[in-house]
Enzyme design. Structure first.
Site, PDB file in Angstrom:
ATOM      1  N   GLN A 181      -4.346   3.332  -9.375  1.00  0.00           N
ATOM      2  CA  GLN A 181      -5.780   3.646  -9.463  1.00  0.00           C
ATOM      3  C   GLN A 181      -6.454   2.699 -10.468  1.00  0.00           C
ATOM      4  O   GLN A 181      -5.983   1.591 -10.642  1.00  0.00           O
ATOM      5  CB  GLN A 181      -6.023   5.125  -9.813  1.00  0.00           C
ATOM      6  N   GLY A 219      -6.017  -5.305  -7.003  1.00  0.00           N
ATOM      7  CA  GLY A 219      -4.996  -6.328  -6.730  1.00  0.00           C
ATOM      8  C   GLY A 219      -3.869  -6.238  -7.753  1.00  0.00           C
ATOM      9  O   GLY A 219      -3.174  -7.219  -8.025  1.00  0.00           O
ATOM     10  N   LYS A 220      -3.665  -5.015  -8.278  1.00  0.00           N
ATOM     11  CA  LYS A 220      -2.634  -4.812  -9.314  1.00  0.00           C
ATOM     12  C   LYS A 220      -1.251  -5.240  -8.816  1.00  0.00           C
ATOM     13  O   LYS A 220      -0.503  -5.897  -9.526  1.00  0.00           O
ATOM     14  CB  LYS A 220      -2.577  -3.321  -9.715  1.00  0.00           C
ATOM     15  N   ALA A 230      -5.859   0.648   1.572  1.00  0.00           N
ATOM     16  CA  ALA A 230      -4.443   0.416   1.908  1.00  0.00           C
ATOM     17  C   ALA A 230      -3.715   1.736   2.169  1.00  0.00           C
ATOM     18  O   ALA A 230      -2.640   1.746   2.750  1.00  0.00           O
ATOM     19  CB  ALA A 230      -3.757  -0.354   0.780  1.00  0.00           C
ATOM     20  N   THR A 247      -5.630   4.915   3.143  1.00  0.00           N
ATOM     21  CA  THR A 247      -6.327   5.751   4.127  1.00  0.00           C
ATOM     22  C   THR A 247      -7.065   4.934   5.183  1.00  0.00           C
ATOM     23  O   THR A 247      -7.582   5.508   6.139  1.00  0.00           O
ATOM     24  CB  THR A 247      -7.360   6.658   3.417  1.00  0.00           C
ATOM     25  N   ARG A 267      -9.868   3.694   4.932  1.00  0.00           N
ATOM     26  CA  ARG A 267     -11.327   3.851   4.843  1.00  0.00           C
ATOM     27  C   ARG A 267     -11.996   2.550   4.402  1.00  0.00           C
ATOM     28  O   ARG A 267     -11.385   1.738   3.709  1.00  0.00           O
ATOM     29  CB  ARG A 267     -11.673   4.931   3.805  1.00  0.00           C
ATOM     30  N   ASP A 274      -7.609  -0.607  -6.524  1.00  0.00           N
ATOM     31  CA  ASP A 274      -7.504  -1.680  -5.528  1.00  0.00           C
ATOM     32  C   ASP A 274      -7.916  -3.044  -6.063  1.00  0.00           C
ATOM     33  O   ASP A 274      -8.407  -3.901  -5.319  1.00  0.00           O
ATOM     34  CB  ASP A 274      -8.333  -1.349  -4.272  1.00  0.00           C
ATOM     35  N   ALA A 288      -1.799   5.898  -4.273  1.00  0.00           N
ATOM     36  CA  ALA A 288      -1.858   4.451  -4.500  1.00  0.00           C
ATOM     37  C   ALA A 288      -1.491   3.709  -3.218  1.00  0.00           C
ATOM     38  O   ALA A 288      -0.670   4.181  -2.430  1.00  0.00           O
ATOM     39  CB  ALA A 288      -0.874   4.067  -5.605  1.00  0.00           C
ATOM     40  N   GLY A 289      -2.101   2.557  -3.028  1.00  0.00           N
ATOM     41  CA  GLY A 289      -1.726   1.660  -1.928  1.00  0.00           C
ATOM     42  C   GLY A 289      -1.667   0.275  -2.522  1.00  0.00           C
ATOM     43  O   GLY A 289      -2.701  -0.313  -2.827  1.00  0.00           O
ATOM     44  N   HIS A 290      -0.462  -0.221  -2.759  1.00  0.00           N
ATOM     45  CA  HIS A 290      -0.280  -1.481  -3.485  1.00  0.00           C
ATOM     46  C   HIS A 290       0.287  -2.543  -2.542  1.00  0.00           C
ATOM     47  O   HIS A 290       1.414  -2.417  -2.075  1.00  0.00           O
ATOM     48  CB  HIS A 290       0.662  -1.262  -4.675  1.00  0.00           C
TER      49      HIS A 290
HETATM   50  P1  GDP Z   1      -3.942  -2.555  -5.715  1.00  0.00           P
HETATM   51  O1  GDP Z   1      -4.024  -1.141  -5.257  1.00  0.00           O
HETATM   52  O2  GDP Z   1      -4.687  -2.786  -6.986  1.00  0.00           O
HETATM   53  O3  GDP Z   1      -2.542  -3.095  -5.784  1.00  0.00           O
HETATM   54  O4  GDP Z   1      -4.707  -3.421  -4.614  1.00  0.00           O
HETATM   55  P2  GDP Z   1      -4.625  -3.249  -3.013  1.00  0.00           P
HETATM   56  O5  GDP Z   1      -3.328  -3.752  -2.540  1.00  0.00           O
HETATM   57  O6  GDP Z   1      -5.033  -1.878  -2.617  1.00  0.00           O
HETATM   58  O7  GDP Z   1      -5.836  -4.168  -2.558  1.00  0.00           O
HETATM   59  C1  GDP Z   1      -5.908  -5.514  -2.906  1.00  0.00           C
HETATM   60  C2  GDP Z   1      -5.957  -6.322  -1.604  1.00  0.00           C
HETATM   61  O8  GDP Z   1      -6.374  -7.644  -1.897  1.00  0.00           O
HETATM   62  C3  GDP Z   1      -4.607  -6.477  -0.939  1.00  0.00           C
HETATM   63  O9  GDP Z   1      -4.787  -6.550   0.452  1.00  0.00           O
HETATM   64  C4  GDP Z   1      -4.077  -7.802  -1.477  1.00  0.00           C
HETATM   65  O10 GDP Z   1      -3.159  -8.426  -0.596  1.00  0.00           O
HETATM   66  C5  GDP Z   1      -5.338  -8.569  -1.572  1.00  0.00           C
HETATM   67  N1  GDP Z   1      -5.406  -9.580  -2.660  1.00  0.00           N
HETATM   68  C6  GDP Z   1      -4.880  -9.525  -3.910  1.00  0.00           C
HETATM   69  N2  GDP Z   1      -5.272 -10.588  -4.641  1.00  0.00           N
HETATM   70  C7  GDP Z   1      -6.060 -11.334  -3.830  1.00  0.00           C
HETATM   71  C8  GDP Z   1      -6.794 -12.538  -4.009  1.00  0.00           C
HETATM   72  O11 GDP Z   1      -6.814 -13.135  -5.077  1.00  0.00           O
HETATM   73  N3  GDP Z   1      -7.526 -12.981  -2.947  1.00  0.00           N
HETATM   74  C9  GDP Z   1      -7.544 -12.319  -1.756  1.00  0.00           C
HETATM   75  N4  GDP Z   1      -8.299 -12.827  -0.784  1.00  0.00           N
HETATM   76  N5  GDP Z   1      -6.864 -11.187  -1.553  1.00  0.00           N
HETATM   77  C10 GDP Z   1      -6.142 -10.694  -2.575  1.00  0.00           C
HETATM   78  P1  IMO Z   2      -4.605   2.115  -6.035  1.00  0.00           P
HETATM   79  O1  IMO Z   2      -3.416   2.352  -6.934  1.00  0.00           O
HETATM   80  C1  IMO Z   2      -8.604   3.340  -4.902  1.00  0.00           C
HETATM   81  C2  IMO Z   2      -9.535   7.603  -5.218  1.00  0.00           C
HETATM   82  C3  IMO Z   2      -9.792   8.362  -3.932  1.00  0.00           C
HETATM   83  C4  IMO Z   2     -10.788   9.380  -4.420  1.00  0.00           C
HETATM   84  C5  IMO Z   2     -10.262   9.716  -5.818  1.00  0.00           C
HETATM   85  C6  IMO Z   2      -9.407  10.970  -5.874  1.00  0.00           C
HETATM   86  O2  IMO Z   2      -4.265   1.591  -4.693  1.00  0.00           O
HETATM   87  O3  IMO Z   2      -5.654   1.336  -6.755  1.00  0.00           O
HETATM   88  P2  IMO Z   2      -6.906  11.472  -5.118  1.00  0.00           P
HETATM   89  O4  IMO Z   2      -6.242  11.403  -3.785  1.00  0.00           O
HETATM   90  O5  IMO Z   2      -6.290  10.591  -6.153  1.00  0.00           O
HETATM   91  O6  IMO Z   2      -7.066  12.868  -5.624  1.00  0.00           O
HETATM   92  O7  IMO Z   2      -8.395  10.929  -4.870  1.00  0.00           O
HETATM   93  O8  IMO Z   2      -9.498   8.598  -6.220  1.00  0.00           O
HETATM   94  N1  IMO Z   2      -8.244   6.876  -5.262  1.00  0.00           N
HETATM   95  C7  IMO Z   2      -8.125   5.554  -5.170  1.00  0.00           C
HETATM   96  N2  IMO Z   2      -9.051   4.609  -4.931  1.00  0.00           N
HETATM   97  N3  IMO Z   2      -7.335   2.987  -5.119  1.00  0.00           N
HETATM   98  C8  IMO Z   2      -6.394   3.928  -5.395  1.00  0.00           C
HETATM   99  O9  IMO Z   2      -5.143   3.616  -5.749  1.00  0.00           O
HETATM  100  C9  IMO Z   2      -6.763   5.281  -5.374  1.00  0.00           C
HETATM  101  N4  IMO Z   2      -6.102   6.434  -5.572  1.00  0.00           N
HETATM  102  C10 IMO Z   2      -7.030   7.405  -5.513  1.00  0.00           C
HETATM  103  O10 IMO Z   2     -10.338   7.522  -2.941  1.00  0.00           O
HETATM  104  O11 IMO Z   2     -12.045   8.780  -4.605  1.00  0.00           O
HETATM  105 MG    MG Z   3      -4.711  -0.046  -3.595  1.00  0.00          MG
END
Ligand code: GDP
Ligand code: IMO
Ligand code: MG
Length: 427
Positions: A224, A15-16, A299, A301, A303, A13, A39-41
């Site tokens: 991840q 911000g990939k 993004a 679950t 949580r 998470d 993953a939740g991107h």
């Molecule tokens: P990922 O799984 O690494 O792609 O990241 P996630 O999407 O799960 O979580 C990153 C969250 O931060 C998302 O809601 C993005 O929209 C948000 N985000 C990404 N870059 C920035 C930033 O520079 N500032 C802020 N405030 N939010 C950001």
């Molecule tokens: P993105 O790509 C954050 C965590 C779960 C748990 C552990 C194992 O959005 O960064 P799993 O379902 O993979 O067997 O769970 O890994 N986890 C993540 N945490 N971002 C993720 O993906 C995750 N994908 C799995 O919360 O601790």
């Molecule tokens: Mg994510």
């Protein structure tokens, strides 16, 4: 132009997706190479927000090719739901989304097993996403898995599902007191799903090889983060795939010589979802503040994400095991209102000072962060468009992070939108 691998350098998470979406402006093909719908991107463009679980984040750009590689574990139901969502947003993935015929399929056995195992583990649960990731990878390595190509032909699918059902249904009944899953229903449903994704399925390795030969620019989108890697992370509190940059080669079916730049995405602080050790976690109002300002809720679950200060021993490990060439530092804006900001520069553990997060779980649990403190900048950074426009204290903070982990800063992100990105040095 270089091919880029974009990976998470903390616990996910980071911000990939935001970084991948931005760098896609400069690329032709975007490839997911590991993980699954755990993953939740999140990508925000204009007033549209999209959370991808399986489809590469580059799909928001017209005309870019997106690929789901063999290293991914594919849930076809989730894939079709994402395709449907894209249609509703006026985006057409047909003709430019490709799914590896040798990627493994997440079946109902896997999600049921994931949930049953977690329930039985009680306090020792990993805190998985419940998406069946671990059981699907286990079956892959155990050579009883089902691959995407098998969904296209009942002659292939039937014997594999029947063999898998035998193993898992015995397990459900004997170990978890759960009802068995009817293999006939699974075969019928997954043949139907196979038909629906048929047009996207191909030999992805061949496709990528041709793209490379034609001089196309590739981005490999990690899921991840490094400290969730099954080898390099806080095992067993990890995911079940290799999340590190080197796996882009294995999980996409391209040679390692295709990987040029390795971009490590890091938050300007740290978060973790799920269980397991987290040395810089803040269990106080400051942690709540980070969660609230940073909107740190999962993004996938929903949580609460656990929050803490930037942890250099974690990112140093990521720099080492991924061979990072650039940092993309995200969410700097979340720190805009803080009076002062702490950075963990090392750990104190068993009378020693450690520069790297250790591999042994119990040892990570005994690590105490050594902090230094820097003054905040108390200014809104969300409209900053260049390094020069950033407040002096923000620049000092960023420079200190880069110095501590010995990787240059390629990009800084000051908001979720595509235009809230500052290029520093992506050469
Ligand atoms: P990922 O799984 O690494 O792609 O990241 P996630 O999407 O799960 O979580 C990153 C969250 O931060 C998302 O809601 C993005 O929209 C948000 N985000 C990404 N870059 C920035 C930033 O520079 N500032 C802020 N405030 N939010 C950001
Ligand atoms: P993105 O790509 C954050 C965590 C779960 C748990 C552990 C194992 O959005 O960064 P799993 O379902 O993979 O067997 O769970 O890994 N986890 C993540 N945490 N971002 C993720 O993906 C995750 N994908 C799995 O919360 O601790
Ligand atoms: Mg994510």
């Amino acid at each position: 132009m270089a091919n880029r691998v974009v990976i998470g350098s903390q616990w996910g998470d980071e911000g990939k997706a935001k970084i991948v979406d931005f760098l896609t402006l400069d690329a032709d093909v975007i490839v997911r190479f590991q993980g699954g719908a755990n993953a939740g991107h999140t990508v925000e463009v204009g007033d549209q927000k999209f959370v991808f679980h399986l489809i590469p984040s580059g799909i928001m750009h017209d005309n870019k090719v997106c690929v789901i590689g063999n290293g991914v574990v594919l849930d076809p139901i989730q894939t079709l739901a994402e395709i449907e969502d894209l249609h509703q947003k006026g985006i057409t993935p047909e003709g430019r989304l490709f799914i590896a015929d040798n990627a493994h399929v997440v079946l109902p056995y896997h999600s049921a097993l994931d949930k049953a195992k977690e329930k039985k583990a009680g306090k020792a649960a990993i805190g998985t996403t419940g998406r069946g990731i671990g059981p699907c990878y286990s079956d892959k390595v155990n050579r009883i898995g089902v691959r995407v190509g098998d969904l296209l032909d009942e002659k292939e699918l039937r014997p594999r599902v029947e063999a898998m059902a035998k193993v898992h249904n015995d397990e459900f009944v004997a170990m978890y007191n759960e009802a068995p899953i009817d293999s006939e229903v699974v075969i019928r449903d997954y043949l139907e799903l196979g038909n629906k994704i048929r047009a996207f399925v191909c030999d992805v390795s061949d496709l990528l090889h041709k793209a490379l030969k034609a001089g196309k620019r590739l981005i490999f989108e990690g899921a991840q983060g490094t400290i969730l890697d099954v080898d390099q992370g806080t095992y067993p509190y990890v995911t079940s795939s290799n999340t590190v940059a080197g796996y882009a080669s294995c999980g996409a079916g391209v040679g390692p010589t295709a990987l040029d730049q390795i971009v490590g995405v890091v938050k300007a602080y740290t978060t973790r979802v799920g269980n397991g050790p987290f040395p810089t976690e803040l269990l106080d109002a400051c942690g709540d503040n980070l969660r609230q300002i940073g909107n740190e809720y999962g993004a996938t679950t929903g949580r609460n994400r656990r929050c803490g200060w930037f942890d250099a021993p974690v990112v140093r490990k990521a720099a080492m095991v991924n061979g990072l060439t650039h940092l993309a530092i995200t969410k700097l804006d979340v720190l805009d209102t803080f009076d002062s900001i702490k950075i963990c520069t090392a750990y104190k553990c068993d009378g020693e000072i450690l520069d790297l997060i250790p591999n042994q779980l119990s040892k990570v649990g005994r690590c105490e962060p050594v902090y230094e403190e820097m003054p905040g900048w108390k200014q809104d950074t969300t409209a900053c468009k260049s390094w020069g426009e950033l407040p002096e204290n923000a620049k000092n903070y960023l420079k200190r992070l880069a110095e501590l982990v010995d990787v240059k800063i390629g990009m800084v992100s000051v908001g979720a939108r595509r235009d809230q990105s500052i290029i520093i040095d992506m050469e």
